[in-house]
Design an enzyme around this catalytic site. Structure first.
Site, short mmCIF file in Angstrom:
data_model
loop_
_atom_site.label_atom_id
_atom_site.label_comp_id
_atom_site.label_asym_id
_atom_site.label_seq_id
_atom_site.Cartn_x
_atom_site.Cartn_y
_atom_site.Cartn_z
N GLY A 1 30.42 37.23 33.25
CA GLY A 1 29.93 37.50 34.59
C GLY A 1 31.07 37.56 35.60
O GLY A 1 32.16 37.05 35.36
N CYS A 2 30.81 38.18 36.76
CA CYS A 2 31.86 38.37 37.76
C CYS A 2 32.26 37.04 38.41
O CYS A 2 33.46 36.70 38.44
CB CYS A 2 31.38 39.35 38.82
SG CYS A 2 29.74 38.96 39.51
N TYR A 3 31.28 36.28 38.92
CA TYR A 3 31.59 34.96 39.47
C TYR A 3 32.29 34.10 38.41
O TYR A 3 33.26 33.39 38.69
CB TYR A 3 30.29 34.24 39.86
CG TYR A 3 29.71 34.57 41.21
CD1 TYR A 3 30.44 34.44 42.38
CD2 TYR A 3 28.37 34.96 41.31
CE1 TYR A 3 29.87 34.70 43.62
CE2 TYR A 3 27.80 35.23 42.55
CZ TYR A 3 28.55 35.09 43.71
OH TYR A 3 27.98 35.34 44.93
N ALA A 4 31.78 34.17 37.18
CA ALA A 4 32.28 33.30 36.11
C ALA A 4 33.72 33.63 35.74
O ALA A 4 34.51 32.73 35.43
CB ALA A 4 31.38 33.42 34.88
N THR A 5 34.08 34.91 35.74
CA THR A 5 35.46 35.30 35.40
C THR A 5 36.45 34.68 36.37
O THR A 5 37.43 34.04 35.98
CB THR A 5 35.59 36.83 35.41
OG1 THR A 5 34.79 37.37 34.35
CG2 THR A 5 37.04 37.25 35.21
#
Length: 860
Positions: free
Chosen positions: A671-675
């Protein structure tokens, strides 16, 4: 007759290059060289495969310009002799023809000589004749000579025909070049020893604009055909024409070190020949080959060299700094000196020192520098003509590399590597200082154990313990010890982004200092700068309607090796795919049965699932139901990010094993936030003492295209929307991947794309300073094109539209038990589409960053 190519003919010839080549300046570069060189006015424009070869194999505008200038510095007949093994014509004819067509279309005319050994053996076997050899030489009786002649004519015609189909004028020259006498008529029968070379037919072909394609058949004065080993014949051609390059194309792609199993990159015969022959693995055919090449090069100019390479790597070997196969040249013996008297020729030494930037600028004179050497203990290293000069001052506790001065020739011929290796044998520890704008900076990084940057200069070292490093840095930090080595702007050899080893010149202090309080280590998972695969792969996008799909389509459109074969969207069925220029693709609405059929027919190499969460499984099951399935799957949803079966690989290359991603069949895209959050937290894991808190704010593109308050521009005006403040799926993803609990609080803001994380991380009290933390991050992300470490907190407006993550801030509180780090990422690019392309590249064997712009310009 030849005439200069007209601008219009050049334009036609390069028409297929326009979109990608104009961006990199290659079209202009190649066009300028075509204009400056006589080429047939009637030559057709480049075929698509030639253009693809151009874009796939040369590294940069600088490299193309540099090597074309080098190769066009001699007559057309002196460019190269290329010996082609018979097996290559059988197994790799399209690749061979494409490589030769590439050279032809940029105005270069290699003399091509081919063998036909495997084809001869096959025909003899079909006729029930057992091949006979003595000392590795084929006994050629009249029956065998009949087969040999037939094979040579057939294979020569095959190659000429393949070239003509690619718009190349090629001339078959099957006899009349090599004069010979019997090698030993009683022993070998119709086998020849070349005693003369008739150049006229070769020169006439090249003058008329044709590539000469030769066989190794020779003739006695009476006209009797004799069989000659193709390697021997190629050597005789080289002695006659004295080319810059002699190229042997073979299946191994070079000489393999029998002890390590690795390909030998460079052999400098004057320095290494005697020791090389003593190696246990240098025996039989390898020893014979090295001896033959050594004998050949003794009679040729020092500028000549031999390359042993795979056909697919021909352009890479000829036109890039990194090369591809085994390069063999005479080189020069290295000379060590401990006093000025030992130099003998003072003018040679003065000329070498004139390359130094301090001397060039007038800050230092040659005479004054030489005077300092008279009272200093030093050791110098150089080749005979002093194309490279290194001076190590060893009158202090830690020796200092005081000067490292190389000409462009020294860099290109890897004399610099030989010199540095010699220094390392003599000095177990060393330090040196380099300007941060040095165009060969990545080379210095590759030679060091660590570095420290300050005020535009970088301190490097190797072989030092923690205490020595700490003292050295203190001295450098307080007094800026010493002066920088040459900026080497005249070379720029290692500034190319295609180098296997190197950093991005926007990131400083990549290998930072090691202290007793922080167990710093270099990147244990380095990027894959170059791939081995050059075959085009077909990509199918399932659910390509959203913002991520659009960005991925744009990236694929600019990718050398990827083509879109299918796009599926229920809402857009029947409409033309916008933003894709490689073909006319229309949206379809693929069902499970359609996907299964496409997989059965091997019509797709990579499936990209750009679907909402919870929808992907039936499509994956359909692909996997095909027994012969060998395609790759990349899922952009969260469906498989928590997989425990081991069937799915989590595709965050900077933190997860790149080897596992490369081997994976099924990849779950993070995910974007997770990256961004994982990149911001992971390097500090061993120092964390509590729960990191992540305050995340995303642009409204992260809310997708389906209307909601979170992507309503009017509702977002002058507003910030918190949502899912506990148990967000990305909170679970980050915690799961890092192996520790985090608290994540997401928000949506009024800008379109880009995420900003402010991460508060509790750490063990007094364990790290702000500078040490920054150094940990710089060390951990060494060489990562898509991660930049900044001293300042990055701004979200600077990351929008960029392909990476920027991490900065590193503020430690007064209690020294908490650090706040800021990370920014574009949620549509590195947060989704760019990362997907990274995973595709790795899984398909391409270079990891293929098709991904290097556009992070943020400094700190």
């Amino acid at each position: 007759m030849l005439r200069q190519a007209t601008k219009s003919s050049i334009s036609r010839r390069l028409s297929g290059v326009s979109k990608l080549a104009v961006k990199s300046g290659l079209k202009a570069t190649v066009a300028s060289y075509l204009t400056s060189r006589a080429v047939p006015a009637t030559r057709p424009y480049s075929t698509r495969s030639t253009v693809v070869q151009l874009l796939n194999n040369i590294g940069s505008k600088r490299e193309v310009e540099q090597y074309l200038k080098y190769f066009t510095s001699v007559s057309q007949q002196q460019f190269a002799v290329i010996k082609v093994g018979g097996a290559i014509i059988t197994q790799q004819l399209p690749e061979l023809a494409s490589c030769l067509a590439f050279l032809y279309h940029v105005g270069l005319y290699p003399i091509v000589l081919h063998g036909t050994g495997p084809q001869i053996n096959e025909l003899l076997e079909n006729e029930g004749v057992e091949p006979e050899y003595i000392d590795g030489i084929r006994i050629t009786n009249p029956k065998t000579m009949e087969v040999v002649r037939k094979c040579f004519l057939e294979q020569n015609l095959r190659l000429v025909t393949a070239l003509e189909k690619m718009g190349v004028h090629a001339r078959p020259i099957t006899t009349g070049v090599f004069g010979a006498e019997y090698l030993d008529k009683d022993k070998y029968q119709l086998v020849g020893k070349v005693n003369s070379v008739n150049k006229s037919s070769i020169e006439a072909a090249i003058e008329a604009g044709y590539l000469p394609i030769l066989t190794s058949l020779a003739e006695t004065p009476s006209g009797q055909l004799l069989n000659v080993n193709a390697d021997v014949a190629a050597g005789e051609l080289a002695r006659e024409f004295e080319p810059l390059k002699i190229v042997y194309l073979n299946e191994k792609g070079g000489i393999i070190n029998g002890n390590t199993g690795e390909k030998v990159s460079v052999i400098n015969l004057d320095e290494e020949y005697e020791d090389l022959l003593k190696e246990s693995w240098v025996k039989y055919g390898t020893k014979l080959k090295i001896k033959e090449i050594h004998d050949l090069l003794q009679h040729l100019p020092r500028s000549s060299s031999v390359a042993i390479i795979d056909v697919d790597d021909l352009q890479k070997e000829l036109f890039t700094d990194s090369g591809a196969g085994t390069l063999i040249r005479r080189g020069y013996k290295l000379i060590n000196r401990n006093s000025l008297k030992e130099f003998g020729n003072p003018d040679l030494l003065r000329n070498a020192l004139l390359r130094d930037p301090e001397i060039k600028s007038g800050k230092l004179s040659v005479a004054s520098y030489l005077k300092t050497l008279e009272t200093t203990s030093f050791k110098s290293y150089g080749d005979e003509p002093l194309e490279v000069l290194a001076i190590v001052k060893d009158d202090a506790q830690i020796p200092k590399l005081d000067k490292f001065l190389s000409s462009k020739t020294g860099w290109l011929n890897n004399v610099t590597d030989n010199i540095f290796n010699s220094i390392k044998k003599d000095f177990s520890s060393l330090f040196w200082v380099v300007h941060e704008n040095d165009s060969n900076l990545s080379w210095y990084f590759s030679k060091s154990d660590g570095s420290f940057a300050k005020n535009g200069e970088i301190l490097f070292w190797y072989g030092l313990n923690t205490g020595e490093v700490s003292n050295l840095i203190k001295e450098f930090d307080s007094s800026n010890i010493g002066s920088s080595l040459s900026s080497s702007k005249e070379s720029g050899v290692f500034s190319s982004p295609t180098q296997k080893r190197g950093i991005h010149t926007k990131t400083f202090g990549i290998r930072s200092f090691h202290s007793s309080s922080a167990n710093f280590s270099s990147n244990p998972n380095p990027p894959v700068k170059e791939g081995t695969n050059t075959k085009v792969a077909k990509v199918a996008l399932i659910g390509a309607r959203g913002y991520t799909g659009q960005n991925l389509i744009s990236l694929i459109d600019n990718h050398k090796y990827l083509e879109i074969s299918h796009v599926s969207s229920r809402e857009l069925e029947g409409q033309k795919l916008q933003g894709y220029n490689k073909g006319n693709i229309v949206y379809s609405n693929l069902q499970v049965e359609d996907i299964k059929k496409l997989e059965e027919n091997n019509e797709v190499d990579v499936w990209v699932m750009a679907l909402p969460n919870g929808v992907c499984k039936p499509f994956v099951d359909a692909i996997e139901s095909v027994a012969s399935s060998n395609s790759k799957i990349v899922d952009l949803s969260a469906d498989y990010r928590f997989d425990t079966t081991g069937e799915w690989t989590y595709g965050l290359p900077e933190l997860n094993s790149r080897q596992q991603i490369a081997k994976a069949k099924k990849i779950s895209n993070p995910g974007c936030y997770a990256t961004a959050a994982q990149c911001a937290i992971a390097p500090l894991k061993e120092y964390i003492n509590g729960t990191p808190n992540i305050f995340g704010v995303s642009g409204y593109s992260g809310a997708g295209t389906k209307p909601s308050p979170k992507n309503d521009v009017n509702f977002l005006a002058n507003n910030l929307i918190p949502y899912s403040l506990t148990d967000h799926i990305h909170e679970k993803e980050i915690s799961n991947q890092l192996g520790l609990d985090v608290a994540f609080m997401p928000h949506v803001a009024q800008w379109f794309q880009g995420i900003s994380h402010t991460v508060s991380i509790p750490i063990k009290k007094g364990s790290l300073t702000s500078r040490e933390i920054r150094n940990i991050y710089q060390e951990r992300y060494q060489g990562e094109q898509l991660i930049t470490v900044s001293g300042e907190a990055p701004l979200v407006r600077d990351i929008s539209g960029k392909h990476g993550v920027v991490i900065g801030g590193f503020a430690v509180n007064s209690k020294e038990d908490r650090v706040v780090i800021v990370a920014t990422i574009d949620n549509l690019l590195k947060g989704a589409a760019t990362q997907c392309l990274q995973n595709i590249n790795l899984s398909m064997g391409y270079g990891e960053y293929e098709g991904i712009p290097d556009d992070l310009e943020i400094r700190g």
